[in-house]
Design an enzyme around this catalytic site. Structure first.
Site, PDB file in Angstrom:
ATOM      1  N   ARG A 213      -8.560   8.946  -2.180  1.00  0.00           N
ATOM      2  CA  ARG A 213      -7.611   9.762  -2.946  1.00  0.00           C
ATOM      3  C   ARG A 213      -8.270  10.929  -3.690  1.00  0.00           C
ATOM      4  NH1 ARG A 213      -4.612   8.480  -6.528  1.00  0.00           N
ATOM      5  NH2 ARG A 213      -2.782   9.520  -5.723  1.00  0.00           N
TER       6      ARG A 213
ATOM      7  N   GLY B 109       8.608   6.543  -5.036  1.00  0.00           N
ATOM      8  CA  GLY B 109       8.035   7.765  -5.589  1.00  0.00           C
ATOM      9  C   GLY B 109       7.691   7.782  -7.061  1.00  0.00           C
TER      10      GLY B 109
ATOM     11  N   GLU C  79      12.466   1.971  -2.732  1.00  0.00           N
ATOM     12  CA  GLU C  79      11.233   1.675  -1.976  1.00  0.00           C
ATOM     13  C   GLU C  79       9.980   1.991  -2.789  1.00  0.00           C
ATOM     14  OE1 GLU C  79      11.685   4.310   1.368  1.00  0.00           O
ATOM     15  OE2 GLU C  79      13.052   2.973   2.393  1.00  0.00           O
ATOM     16  N   PRO C  80       9.764   1.312  -3.889  1.00  0.00           N
ATOM     17  CA  PRO C  80       8.560   1.629  -4.664  1.00  0.00           C
ATOM     18  C   PRO C  80       7.307   1.063  -4.017  1.00  0.00           C
ATOM     19  CG  PRO C  80       9.740  -0.190  -5.674  1.00  0.00           C
ATOM     20  CD  PRO C  80      10.548   0.225  -4.478  1.00  0.00           C
ATOM     21  N   GLY C  81       6.248   1.821  -4.047  1.00  0.00           N
ATOM     22  CA  GLY C  81       4.951   1.334  -3.583  1.00  0.00           C
ATOM     23  C   GLY C  81       3.982   1.368  -4.749  1.00  0.00           C
ATOM     24  N   ARG C  82       3.575   2.591  -5.079  1.00  0.00           N
ATOM     25  CA  ARG C  82       2.571   2.803  -6.113  1.00  0.00           C
ATOM     26  C   ARG C  82       2.907   2.095  -7.440  1.00  0.00           C
ATOM     27  NH1 ARG C  82      -0.496   7.498  -5.908  1.00  0.00           N
ATOM     28  NH2 ARG C  82       1.182   8.417  -4.682  1.00  0.00           N
TER      29      ARG C  82
ATOM     30  N   TYR D 172      -6.759  14.312  -2.352  1.00  0.00           N
ATOM     31  CA  TYR D 172      -5.708  14.951  -3.173  1.00  0.00           C
ATOM     32  C   TYR D 172      -6.246  15.450  -4.513  1.00  0.00           C
ATOM     33  CZ  TYR D 172      -3.143  11.532  -0.255  1.00  0.00           C
ATOM     34  OH  TYR D 172      -2.676  10.750   0.769  1.00  0.00           O
TER      35      TYR D 172
ATOM     36  N   TYR E 283      -2.693   2.859  -1.989  1.00  0.00           N
ATOM     37  CA  TYR E 283      -3.343   3.840  -1.135  1.00  0.00           C
ATOM     38  C   TYR E 283      -4.849   3.861  -1.378  1.00  0.00           C
ATOM     39  CZ  TYR E 283       1.589   4.977  -1.232  1.00  0.00           C
ATOM     40  OH  TYR E 283       2.952   4.886  -1.197  1.00  0.00           O
TER      41      TYR E 283
ATOM     42  N   CYS F   8     -22.054  10.848   3.427  1.00  0.00           N
ATOM     43  CA  CYS F   8     -22.805  12.068   3.709  1.00  0.00           C
ATOM     44  C   CYS F   8     -21.903  13.294   3.693  1.00  0.00           C
ATOM     45  CB  CYS F   8     -23.463  11.907   5.078  1.00  0.00           C
ATOM     46  SG  CYS F   8     -24.355  13.346   5.595  1.00  0.00           S
TER      47      CYS F   8
HETATM   48  N1  LLP Z   1       9.272   5.263   1.070  1.00  0.00           N
HETATM   49  C1  LLP Z   1       8.814   6.141   1.976  1.00  0.00           C
HETATM   50  C2  LLP Z   1       9.655   6.511   3.101  1.00  0.00           C
HETATM   51  C3  LLP Z   1       7.531   6.709   1.817  1.00  0.00           C
HETATM   52  O1  LLP Z   1       7.099   7.598   2.705  1.00  0.00           O
HETATM   53  C4  LLP Z   1       6.734   6.323   0.715  1.00  0.00           C
HETATM   54  C5  LLP Z   1       5.390   6.873   0.538  1.00  0.00           C
HETATM   55  C6  LLP Z   1       7.248   5.373  -0.187  1.00  0.00           C
HETATM   56  C7  LLP Z   1       8.518   4.869   0.020  1.00  0.00           C
HETATM   57  C8  LLP Z   1       6.475   4.878  -1.370  1.00  0.00           C
HETATM   58  O2  LLP Z   1       6.207   5.878  -2.295  1.00  0.00           O
HETATM   59  P1  LLP Z   1       5.529   5.460  -3.705  1.00  0.00           P
HETATM   60  O3  LLP Z   1       6.538   4.642  -4.489  1.00  0.00           O
HETATM   61  O4  LLP Z   1       4.310   4.714  -3.404  1.00  0.00           O
HETATM   62  O5  LLP Z   1       5.231   6.775  -4.355  1.00  0.00           O
HETATM   63  N2  LLP Z   1      -1.403   8.390   0.089  1.00  0.00           N
HETATM   64  C9  LLP Z   1      -0.728   9.107  -0.982  1.00  0.00           C
HETATM   65  C10 LLP Z   1       0.700   8.672  -1.114  1.00  0.00           C
HETATM   66  C11 LLP Z   1       1.481   8.804   0.193  1.00  0.00           C
HETATM   67  C12 LLP Z   1       2.887   8.310   0.055  1.00  0.00           C
HETATM   68  C13 LLP Z   1       3.559   8.227   1.372  1.00  0.00           C
HETATM   69  N3  LLP Z   1       4.895   7.728   1.334  1.00  0.00           N
HETATM   70  C14 LLP Z   1      -1.494   8.892  -2.271  1.00  0.00           C
HETATM   71  O6  LLP Z   1      -2.545   8.255  -2.246  1.00  0.00           O
HETATM   72  O7  LLP Z   1      -1.096   9.391  -3.323  1.00  0.00           O
END
Ligand code: LLP
Length: 434
Positions: free
Chosen positions: A324, A243, A286-289, A328, A384, A355
């Site tokens: 995005r 997050g 659990e970092p993604g972004r 959003y 994303y 379109c």
């Molecule tokens: N763990 C779980 C269980 C999650 O559902 C998510 C993201 C993450 C980790 C990773 O979160 P992050 O570190 O990336 O913030 N499509 C949206 C974001 C959706 C996130 C969904 N879950 C966007 O483009 O902003």
């Protein structure tokens, strides 16, 4: 502008790592996703080092949904990452990238029986999202003659300052089991013959630019950890989710908390909680972004310009490739990649080829004067971005390339018209006369 270190402007051109984006567009065409592997590795190592400086038993589970390309997963696997997987597809990809089953967590609020069976068969821990799912998993594990290692997904009822669509820890969210029911869930799990409750999990949302909500979530989690440890649960990991946000508003010099800020705010609470519980589990996050967003540019070519009630700059990438902004109202910084040093004096709206009126990548941005043939770079497209792309308007998806030092290579070829029709079938009553 607050650019990350691998994004630079040299002689009027935008560069990523050791590569001139204008040359990349010439070689590979546009639209084009460009990912810098070195940057992903640096972000991963910075995160790992900041967390493990505060607590040694840390594991990083990369959120594979942010960018599920195998090349990205492989790079992270080589550094020791595991993954948060949210589907059987992500699970397969994580294993194919070389991640170990025990370093994955199968998340999700709506898993099918076959999802559960796959997790059990491969020995991947499951984050259980409901009592119903617990019962189903017990049955699936019993049928397979195995024990499922689980965590429960806690809904901590925490409001977070982010877009409502990506806040996941609210009491009203579809995710997780209400925190006050969690001890009951563990009691039930302890009574199941084929379930081993070894972890606990939460995730409060995404693109969070303040560390305080993470600290509050940690406090909720540690209260539960103490209670369930007292009930006889032996926790091997506490997973606090992902997050952490990134500073998309680069032109305004926006800042985001870094992993060290996160570690300082959260880990003392974690340490205190486990000390009071008398346990020393692994800390999972659990970092993604924050690992992949800024590693990637989306390069788009200018098809035409149209002065109207807005100065439209019509480019060849739209919400088919980066949804995005449309989904959003997200802000992505836009730079004129072949005029990066020129004065930004025209207010432009960068519009895609789809379109729909909502197909706008960037509203009212100051850019240099642009013309057909110019090149636009959309920043921070690594999380994303491609992952949420589509073939809407029957547009084949563009290629993705990956950079390492001075090397550049495809990590996904571009689709063609054949890819659009490959999965389509002709119903028998339309066969005649073909
Ligand atoms: N763990 C779980 C269980 C999650 O559902 C998510 C993201 C993450 C980790 C990773 O979160 P992050 O570190 O990336 O913030 N499509 C949206 C974001 C959706 C996130 C969904 N879950 C966007 O483009 O902003």
């Amino acid at each position: 502008m607050n650019l990350p270190p691998h994004i630079t402007i040299r002689h009027d051109h935008l560069w990523i790592g050791e590569h001139d984006t204008v040359e990349l567009a010439r070689t590979w065409g546009t639209p084009l996703y460009v990912t810098d592997q070195d940057r992903i590795e640096a972000c991963y190592m910075a995160c790992r080092d900041a967390l493990s400086a505060e607590y040694p038993r840390v594991r990083i589970l990369y959120a594979a949904k942010a960018n599920g390309n195998l090349a990205v997963l492989r790079a992270l696997a080589a550094l020791g990452a595991g993954a948060d997987v949210f589907s059987s597809g992500e699970l397969h990809l994580a294993l194919a990238a070389g991640m170990q089953p025990g370093t994955l967590l199968f998340n999700g609020s709506s898993k099918s029986r076959s999802d559960l069976a796959l997790a059990v068969e491969r020995g991947v821990p499951v984050s259980v999202d409901s009592f119903d799912e617990l019962g189903q998993l017990e049955a699936v594990a019993a049928a397979a003659g195995k024990t499922a290692r689980i965590a429960f997904r806690v809904n901590p009822a925490i409001d977070v300052p982010t877009h409502p669509k990506i806040a996941t820890g609210l009491a009203t969210s579809k995710f997780g089991i209400a925190h006050h029911l969690i001890p009951t869930a563990y009691r039930e799990a302890l009574s199941c013959a084929h379930i081993d409750p070894v972890g606990i999990h939460c995730h409060i949302g995404s693109q969070i630019l303040d560390v305080e909500p993470f600290a509050r979530a940690c406090e909720v989690m540690m209260k539960i950890v103490r209670e369930i440890t007292g009930m006889g649960v032996r926790l091997e990991f506490v997973d606090l989710g992902g997050g952490l946000g990134i500073p998309y508003h680069r032109g305004e010099g926006e800042r985001s908390p870094n992993p060290a800020d996160y570690a300082r705010a959260v880990i003392p609470l974690f340490r205190q909680g486990i000390r009071e519980a008398g346990i020393s589990p692994e800390l999972w996050i659990e970092p993604g972004r924050s690992l992949v967003a800024d590693s990637t540019l989306l390069l788009a070519g200018v098809n035409s310009v149209k002065p109207a009630h807005r100065n439209f700059v019509n480019v060849d990438a739209g919400f088919n490739l980066l949804v995005r902004p449309a989904m959003y109202d997200s802000w992505h910084e836009v730079i004129a990649a072949n005029r990066a040093g020129q004065e930004r004096k025209v207010t432009c709206t960068v519009a895609g080829p789809i379109c729909e009126s909502g197909d706008i990548l960037a509203h009212d941005r100051l850019l240099p004067e642009l013309a057909a043939g110019d090149l636009i770079a959309v920043l921070d497209a690594g999380a994303y971005g491609f992952a949420m792309s589509s073939q809407y308007n029957s547009r084949p998806r563009c290629p993705e390339i990956i950079l390492k030092g001075r090397s550049a290579a495809l990590m996904r070829r571009g689709e063609d018209i054949g890819d659009l029709i490959r999965t389509m079938e002709t119903p028998p009553w339309q066969e005649r006369g073909r």
